[in-house]
Design a protein around this motif. Structure first.
Motif, PDB file in Angstrom:
ATOM      1  N   SER A 761      17.788  19.278 -96.287  1.00  0.00           N
ATOM      2  CA  SER A 761      18.588  20.098 -96.412  1.00  0.00           C
ATOM      3  C   SER A 761      19.831  19.950 -95.404  1.00  0.00           C
ATOM      4  O   SER A 761      19.704  19.391 -94.533  1.00  0.00           O
ATOM      5  N   ALA A 762      20.814  20.287 -96.061  1.00  0.00           N
ATOM      6  CA  ALA A 762      22.025  20.026 -95.204  1.00  0.00           C
ATOM      7  C   ALA A 762      22.820  21.220 -95.123  1.00  0.00           C
ATOM      8  O   ALA A 762      23.404  21.914 -96.130  1.00  0.00           O
ATOM      9  N   GLU A 763      23.395  21.534 -94.153  1.00  0.00           N
ATOM     10  CA  GLU A 763      24.357  22.946 -93.641  1.00  0.00           C
ATOM     11  C   GLU A 763      25.476  22.399 -93.224  1.00  0.00           C
ATOM     12  O   GLU A 763      25.826  21.756 -92.191  1.00  0.00           O
ATOM     13  N   VAL A 764      26.505  22.331 -94.106  1.00  0.00           N
ATOM     14  CA  VAL A 764      27.837  21.779 -93.799  1.00  0.00           C
ATOM     15  C   VAL A 764      28.579  22.977 -93.528  1.00  0.00           C
ATOM     16  O   VAL A 764      28.857  23.902 -94.217  1.00  0.00           O
ATOM     17  N   HIS A 765      29.440  22.816 -92.294  1.00  0.00           N
ATOM     18  CA  HIS A 765      30.452  23.730 -91.694  1.00  0.00           C
ATOM     19  C   HIS A 765      31.795  23.123 -92.012  1.00  0.00           C
ATOM     20  O   HIS A 765      31.915  21.902 -91.723  1.00  0.00           O
ATOM     21  N   GLN A 766      32.704  24.057 -92.232  1.00  0.00           N
ATOM     22  CA  GLN A 766      34.129  23.658 -91.897  1.00  0.00           C
ATOM     23  C   GLN A 766      34.779  23.921 -90.600  1.00  0.00           C
ATOM     24  O   GLN A 766      34.241  24.712 -89.885  1.00  0.00           O
ATOM     25  N   ASP A 767      35.920  23.086 -90.544  1.00  0.00           N
ATOM     26  CA  ASP A 767      36.313  23.346 -89.128  1.00  0.00           C
ATOM     27  C   ASP A 767      37.250  24.594 -88.854  1.00  0.00           C
ATOM     28  O   ASP A 767      36.956  25.123 -87.729  1.00  0.00           O
ATOM     29  N   ASP A 768      37.823  25.172 -89.973  1.00  0.00           N
ATOM     30  CA  ASP A 768      38.250  26.382 -89.828  1.00  0.00           C
ATOM     31  C   ASP A 768      38.457  26.951 -91.291  1.00  0.00           C
ATOM     32  O   ASP A 768      38.186  26.447 -92.092  1.00  0.00           O
ATOM     33  N   ALA A 769      38.928  28.378 -91.314  1.00  0.00           N
ATOM     34  CA  ALA A 769      38.959  28.911 -92.540  1.00  0.00           C
ATOM     35  C   ALA A 769      40.121  28.632 -93.190  1.00  0.00           C
ATOM     36  O   ALA A 769      40.108  28.754 -94.665  1.00  0.00           O
ATOM     37  N   GLN A 770      41.015  27.731 -92.927  1.00  0.00           N
ATOM     38  CA  GLN A 770      42.133  27.045 -93.857  1.00  0.00           C
ATOM     39  C   GLN A 770      41.717  25.806 -94.165  1.00  0.00           C
ATOM     40  O   GLN A 770      42.567  24.723 -94.673  1.00  0.00           O
ATOM     41  N   SER A 771      40.571  25.111 -93.914  1.00  0.00           N
ATOM     42  CA  SER A 771      40.243  23.758 -94.253  1.00  0.00           C
ATOM     43  C   SER A 771      40.623  23.397 -95.739  1.00  0.00           C
ATOM     44  O   SER A 771      40.378  24.178 -96.517  1.00  0.00           O
TER      45      SER A 771
END
Length: 789
Positions: A761-771
């Motif tokens: 499983s991979a939980e991918v996060h963005q650096d900010d809301a405007q990525s």
């Protein structure tokens, strides 16, 4: 933004510029009349429509001009319009003068040898070849051009729109003399006159100029001033200069006549012959339009019709210019070998190679894959041909290497009064900008090959003094004319070379394990032998001086470059390895290293581009979602790479195959996207104690194996919530996303494997809301027992 149908403002500008040229050039008037009368002369400047004009300018026909809407093509057009406007100052001013031949962009270059020079220039489009007249002069340019001057008719060649290129060679030039020359149309109209002086070829100097790259700053006028200032300062200090050598990138935009005109503008370029090499901003047919080089082989080194490799000689010096935009090193090597063979009757004391793409630099391009490949391909030939110095540009910073041979720096040279005496190898120079249009910052760590590396953020030039027994390179900053580096080579066979004797050798290895089958786990094993002299400093050991030994014998093979491979008869076990070097009849032996031959097999349990289930609704999945028993049947599925936007791609894994959603708001994207994939493991007992996961993610990820975290990238330790962006939990990115990364799996992490079904499983996060993008793909490899695979 799409344009509405109709003729664009850009096209109208082109048409107006073209019409302006019609008015400015009386010779075009008949064609203008033909247009007004509806004539169909296809090749006449005046009969071209705006679309045809774009086509001739290299833009192609795109129907309505409004389709030319992307930024790159718009930039191309902008450069073209600027190219037309350049003639307002120089060209049109010449044309308005009666009895003046409007020759512009005059290229004055070294000829095949010191008794000849090559010329090329532009004139208004014509079918009549221009001429060049030249004669000896007593002192400067006389009031009247002397009668009985020698005359050479030029040959015609292609040029940019509305112009013709003229090329000519003058021969029979004598040393230590002053000459005047002028260019004409063969009808009594002349440009100039101009003058130049020739030098004695026994001892002389020439100047190396790094990338002028006129236009790189965005202001060609300022770049021209910087270029002219460097030339003038250098030539004021060294007025007896024999010729100038440019390291390439004469202009920033290869099809901009405005930038070429600014490059050619300095008066010094009509008085001092200048050899050029093709840069990555120069290559295309415009380079060939402007430069007439000697001894060119158009079949070797040519790239995008910018011309092949060429050479010239000057006294006992050979200078070979290579078009390094062509990355086929075999062509360049063939050219150099053929040049050496063709000039075998001449005894060259000094041999130079010039090309644009520096293979030993300290800035942004120094570790580029194509640069390293070019280095590894060209250096053996440069060594074999006994080249004294290589002159380069491209990286907009200054580097002088140590003497280099076999891809390694040689530091154990005899030094006398600060000069290297009869040194081994070749010295490489990377010249900084000569116009100030652009500088690159140098890398923080000093390269092993760099003896001197500088970024002064000031224009520089290098003077090269050549004598029968020495080369001396002195680099100056233009503003103060302070010498910032000096290096001298003495080549004199009457001087016996004495260097500190070798005291001991040591051998290092890049790895200690040699698997019996191909592997992605273990690094290749390369051996490197270093010497230390009696003074405690480096003693140069070349690859062909090293003999590698092993016990037991027959298990390993050794390349001259130190690469170790298994023999066909190799069996698992330990092998002792050492090096021996024989110098002056004495054998030196390194300490022994132990290498292990291991029986190895590996299994790829998750392939790249596999199918994944994913959830892209921005919801909180707590912790249960990564467990093997979690029901993900309601999730979407798709092949990796997964992410957005459509078409995004990364090296190693490729273009996005499945586009995921980022939420209803473009500037308020979901923080987290979840991914799951399954794989089967038939025999858990076959799994050994190592594995890895290789992946590319944008921006950050936490990885789970059967519900247990096994690694994270670009995120700090600690709890990370579903709505946390990277910048919520860290002040900055902890690593640069978008590259191929690797997480090593040891026994403790592999203990999470089970026989049968496993879930990654991979939980991918963005650096900010405007990525702007999201990207995920990976592969997992484990080591297994070959007998139980």
């Amino acid at each position: 933004m799409a344009r509405t149908p109709g003729t664009s403002k850009a096209a109208k500008t082109i048409c107006l510029a073209a019409f302006g040229l019609l008015i400015a050039f009386p010779s075009f008037t008949p064609h203008a009349e033909a247009v007004l009368n509806g004539a169909s002369e296809k090749e006449a400047f005046s009969t071209w429509s705006s679309e045809a004009f774009l086509e001739r300018a290299g833009l192609g026909i795109y129907g309505p001009v409004e389709k030319v809407a992307d930024k790159q093509r718009q930039s191309y057009q902008d450069k073209l319009y600027a190219s037309l406007n350049v003639w307002d100052e120089e060209f049109l001013a010449l044309y308005e003068k009666k009895d003046v031949y409007p020759a512009v962009s005059i290229a004055f270059a070294p000829g095949a040898d010191e008794t000849s020079f090559n010329f090329s220039w532009y004139s208004p489009k014509t079918n009549t070849p221009g001429v060049i007249e030249f004669a000896k002069a007593e002192s400067g340019v006389p009031a009247e051009f002397p009668e009985g001057a020698a005359s050479v008719q030029a040959t015609l060649d292609k040029a940019s729109f509305g112009f013709t290129a003229h090329e000519a060679e003058i021969t029979g030039i004598e040393a230590d003399s002053e000459y005047i020359y002028r260019l004409g149309d063969g009808k009594g109209n002349w440009s100039g006159p101009y003058s130049f002086k020739t030098r004695n070829t026994d001892s002389y100097n020439f100047l190396l100029m790094g990338d002028p790259q006129i236009g790189a700053s965005g202001n060609p006028h300022e770049d021209r001033q910087g270029w002219e200032n460097t030339l003038n300062k250098a030539l004021e200090k060294f007025p007896d200069t024999s010729f100038i050598q440019s390291a390439g990138d004469q202009v920033d935009y290869r099809s901009s006549e405005k930038e070429f005109a600014a490059y050619f503008a300095p008066d010094a370029l009509r008085r001092y012959p200048t050899a050029t090499t093709v840069g990555n901003h120069d290559y295309n047919e415009y380079y060939e339009f402007h430069f007439n080089v000697p001894n060119q082989n158009p079949k070797l080194g040519n790239y995008d019709n910018s011309g092949g490799d060429y050479y010239f000689t000057y006294g006992d010096t050979l200078v070979m210019n290579l078009n390094s935009n062509n990355e086929n090193a075999k062509e360049h090597i063939q050219f150099m070998e053929e040049t050496i063979a063709a000039t075998a009757g001449q005894e060259f004391k000094w041999k130079f190679v010039v090309f644009h793409h520096s293979i030993y630099s300290a800035a942004a391009h120094s570790d580029s894959e194509n640069i390293i490949k070019l280095r590894e391909s060209l250096v053996p030939a440069i060594d074999e041909l006994d080249i004294d110095a290589v002159l380069m540009g491209h990286d907009h910073s200054y580097v002088r290497t140590y003497q280099m041979k076999a891809l390694q720096p040689l530091k154990n040279q005899m030094v006398q009064d600060g000069a290297a005496v009869n040194p081994e190898g070749t010295v490489y120079f990377t010249a900084n900008s000569s116009s100030g249009s652009k500088y690159y910052g140098i890398e923080p760590e000093t390269e092993p090959y760099s003896a001197v590396r500088e970024q002064l953020e000031e224009t520089t030039f290098t003077n090269i003094d050549v004598t029968p027994t020495s080369l001396e390179f002195t680099t100056y900053r233009t503003d103060t004319l302070e010498a910032v580096d000096s290096y001298k080579i003495i080549k004199d066979p009457s001087i016996a070379v004495e260097i500190p004797a070798l005291e001991k050798i040591a051998m290092a290895s890049t790895g200690t394990v040699l698997p019996t089958r191909a592997t992605s786990f273990y690094p290749e094993v390369d051996l490197d032998v270093k010497g230390t002299n009696v003074e405690g400093t480096q003693y140069d050991i070349l690859p062909d001086q090293v003999n590698y030994r092993s016990s037991p014998e027959g298990q390993l093979t050794f390349g001259k470059d130190g690469k170790v491979a298994l023999a066909d008869t190799a069996e698992p076990g330990e092998v002792k390895v050492w090096a021996e070097v024989v110098i002056g009849g004495k054998t030196f032996k390194s300490e022994e290293l132990t290498l292990s031959v291991v029986d190895h097999e590996e299994q790829k349990v998750v392939e790249k581009n596999s199918e994944w289930s994913y959830l892209d609704d921005g919801s909180d999945q707590s912790t249960e979602w990564s467990e093997p028993e979690f029901d993900d049947s309601s999730w979407e599925t798709g092949d990796a790479p997964l992410g957005y936007p459509e078409g995004d791609e990364h090296e190693g894994f490729g273009e996005i195959q499945t586009v995921v959603e980022f939420g209803p708001e473009e500037y308020d994207k979901y923080a987290t996207t979840y991914f799951r994939t399954e794989f089967e493991l038939a025999d858990l007992s076959a799994v050994k104690d190592q594995g890895y996961i290789e992946f590319t993610v944008d921006d950050s990820v936490i990885l789970y194996l059967n519900g247990e975290e096994i690694g994270r990238f670009n995120l700090p330790e600690g709890d990370i919530s579903y709505d946390d962006y990277l910048y919520d939990v860290a002040d900055k990115k902890l690593a640069e996303p978008g590259k191929v990364e690797r997480i090593q799996l040891d026994q403790s992490l592999l203990d999470n494997l089970v026989e049968g079904k496993n879930v990654l499983s991979a939980e991918v996060h963005q650096d900010d809301a405007q990525s702007s993008d999201l990207y995920w793909d990976m592969e997992m490899v484990i080591a297994v027992d070959p007998e139980n695979d």
